[in-house]
Scaffold this motif. Structure first.
Motif, PDB file in Angstrom:
ATOM      1  N   ALA A  98      59.900  34.760 -28.879  1.00 45.68           N
ATOM      2  CA  ALA A  98      58.481  34.267 -29.407  1.00 45.68           C
ATOM      3  C   ALA A  98      57.583  35.109 -28.828  1.00 45.68           C
ATOM      4  O   ALA A  98      56.829  35.755 -29.388  1.00 45.68           O
ATOM      5  N   VAL A  99      57.698  34.974 -27.529  1.00 45.29           N
ATOM      6  CA  VAL A  99      56.426  35.707 -26.437  1.00 45.29           C
ATOM      7  C   VAL A  99      56.422  37.350 -26.917  1.00 45.29           C
ATOM      8  O   VAL A  99      55.386  37.983 -27.151  1.00 45.29           O
ATOM      9  N   TRP A 107      57.305  38.732 -29.408  1.00 49.79           N
ATOM     10  CA  TRP A 107      57.028  38.973 -30.867  1.00 49.79           C
ATOM     11  C   TRP A 107      55.285  39.027 -30.849  1.00 49.79           C
ATOM     12  O   TRP A 107      54.615  39.493 -31.731  1.00 49.79           O
ATOM     13  N   GLY A 108      54.661  38.174 -29.956  1.00 46.46           N
ATOM     14  CA  GLY A 108      53.465  38.099 -29.848  1.00 46.46           C
ATOM     15  C   GLY A 108      52.808  36.653 -29.981  1.00 46.46           C
ATOM     16  O   GLY A 108      51.633  36.263 -29.943  1.00 46.46           O
ATOM     17  N   PHE A 109      53.676  35.389 -30.087  1.00 51.93           N
ATOM     18  CA  PHE A 109      53.360  34.291 -30.177  1.00 51.93           C
ATOM     19  C   PHE A 109      52.954  33.583 -28.843  1.00 51.93           C
ATOM     20  O   PHE A 109      53.507  34.175 -27.671  1.00 51.93           O
ATOM     21  N   ASN A 110      52.227  32.524 -28.942  1.00 49.83           N
ATOM     22  CA  ASN A 110      51.811  31.821 -27.434  1.00 49.83           C
ATOM     23  C   ASN A 110      53.209  31.067 -27.239  1.00 49.83           C
ATOM     24  O   ASN A 110      53.871  30.664 -28.035  1.00 49.83           O
ATOM     25  N   THR A 133      50.790  30.091 -33.980  1.00 51.43           N
ATOM     26  CA  THR A 133      50.811  31.444 -34.486  1.00 51.43           C
ATOM     27  C   THR A 133      50.386  32.547 -33.325  1.00 51.43           C
ATOM     28  O   THR A 133      50.106  32.073 -32.209  1.00 51.43           O
ATOM     29  N   LYS A 134      50.027  33.746 -33.709  1.00 57.02           N
ATOM     30  CA  LYS A 134      49.610  34.725 -32.706  1.00 57.02           C
ATOM     31  C   LYS A 134      48.131  34.461 -32.505  1.00 57.02           C
ATOM     32  O   LYS A 134      47.804  35.227 -31.340  1.00 57.02           O
ATOM     33  N   ASN A 135      47.506  33.560 -33.072  1.00 60.28           N
ATOM     34  CA  ASN A 135      46.093  33.345 -33.073  1.00 60.28           C
ATOM     35  C   ASN A 135      46.011  32.471 -31.765  1.00 60.28           C
ATOM     36  O   ASN A 135      44.578  32.255 -31.296  1.00 60.28           O
ATOM     37  N   SER A 193      46.071  31.035 -28.038  1.00 56.31           N
ATOM     38  CA  SER A 193      45.981  31.592 -26.825  1.00 56.31           C
ATOM     39  C   SER A 193      45.818  30.507 -25.584  1.00 56.31           C
ATOM     40  O   SER A 193      45.568  30.833 -24.398  1.00 56.31           O
TER      41      SER A 193
END
Length: 250
Positions: free
Chosen positions: A62-63, A65-68, A73-75, A77
């Motif tokens: 997940a990380v 890929w860009g997920f928190n 979602t990726k948005n 933080s």
């Protein structure tokens, strides 16, 4: 012939860059034996007993890929507790030719933190609709644990996405688990790809999939019927009296 989109083809562990294989999480048996893991274009299962590294592996994917790390979602933080491992730094993702339009990392153990962050962001306001409108329009904290889980699956997952689910069954009844399996099938029909870590034999039942089992000996492929989750549940339901006698024996 239509080619099915595959967003995540495989992960590769950069073993030569790992500073110390004796240190967590690299000393976890399933991670220690990992070189490459190929993903099914529809559904990939990660199964195994507690402590085998399922959540650690899911988190790293997940990380990377860009997920928190705590989900969403990726948005997102937010960080309630920065306890995720460094495994993602040594994982290389092999992406497909298609780009996902949607995505979500569902992590049962930190879903409460995600719900709290959504409420906080909505209180602060801002341009555009409220975030909770994407989850059915009601605060996730104003629903039961199971209802709030299911709200994300039904309302937030929009198709053409990569969805990573870590133990999504934890607050779902067996009936809801079957409903979720139907939702997975619906989203697969909308060109979505799933990676699911689960203990639930119901959720493991999607037919067009691959299943990896994490054990003290490493990682290997398996089938639903070969897992302990399935055989133990089946034994208990078929012969409850004998199983209880064994459990309660002095």
């Amino acid at each position: 012939m239509t080619v099915r989109p595959t967003f995540l083809r495989s992960i590769v562990l950069d073993r030569d860059s790992i500073p110390d294989h004796r240190r967590y999480p690299f000393n976890v048996p399933s991670i220690r034996g990992l070189d490459k893991l190929d993903f099914h274009p529809k559904v990939t299962y990660i199964v195994g007993e507690n402590g085998m590294g399922k959540s650690t592996l899911m988190e790293a994917i997940a990380v990377a890929w860009g997920f928190n790390a705590e989900g969403g979602t990726k948005n997102f933080s937010f960080s309630t507790s920065a306890t995720h491992s460094e495994l993602h730094e040594y994982v290389r993702l092999v992406r497909g030719a298609y780009k996902a339009r949607d995505g979500f990392f569902f992590r049962a153990e930190s879903y409460y933190n995600l719900a709290s962050n959504i409420d906080e962001l909505d209180r602060e306001g801002g341009p555009g609709p409220r975030i909770k409108d994407s989850y059915g329009g009601k605060s996730l904290h104003e629903q039961s644990h199971g209802e709030s889980f299911f709200s994300a699956f039904i309302h937030r997952f929009g198709g053409m996405g990569l969805y990573l689910l870590d133990e999504p069954e934890s607050a779902l009844s067996p009936l809801r688990q079957m409903s979720m399996l139907a939702r997975v099938h619906e989203l697969v029909g909308q060109d979505s790809q799933f990676v699911i870590a689960t203990h639930s034999p119901i959720l493991m039942a999607y037919p067009d999939s691959v299943m990896y089992e994490l054990t003290s000996g490493g990682i290997g492929t398996t089938t639903l019927e070969e897992t302990d989750h399935y055989t133990i549940t089946k034994r208990f339901l078929n012969d409850k009296k004998r199983m209880l006698e064994e459990l309660f024996a002095d």
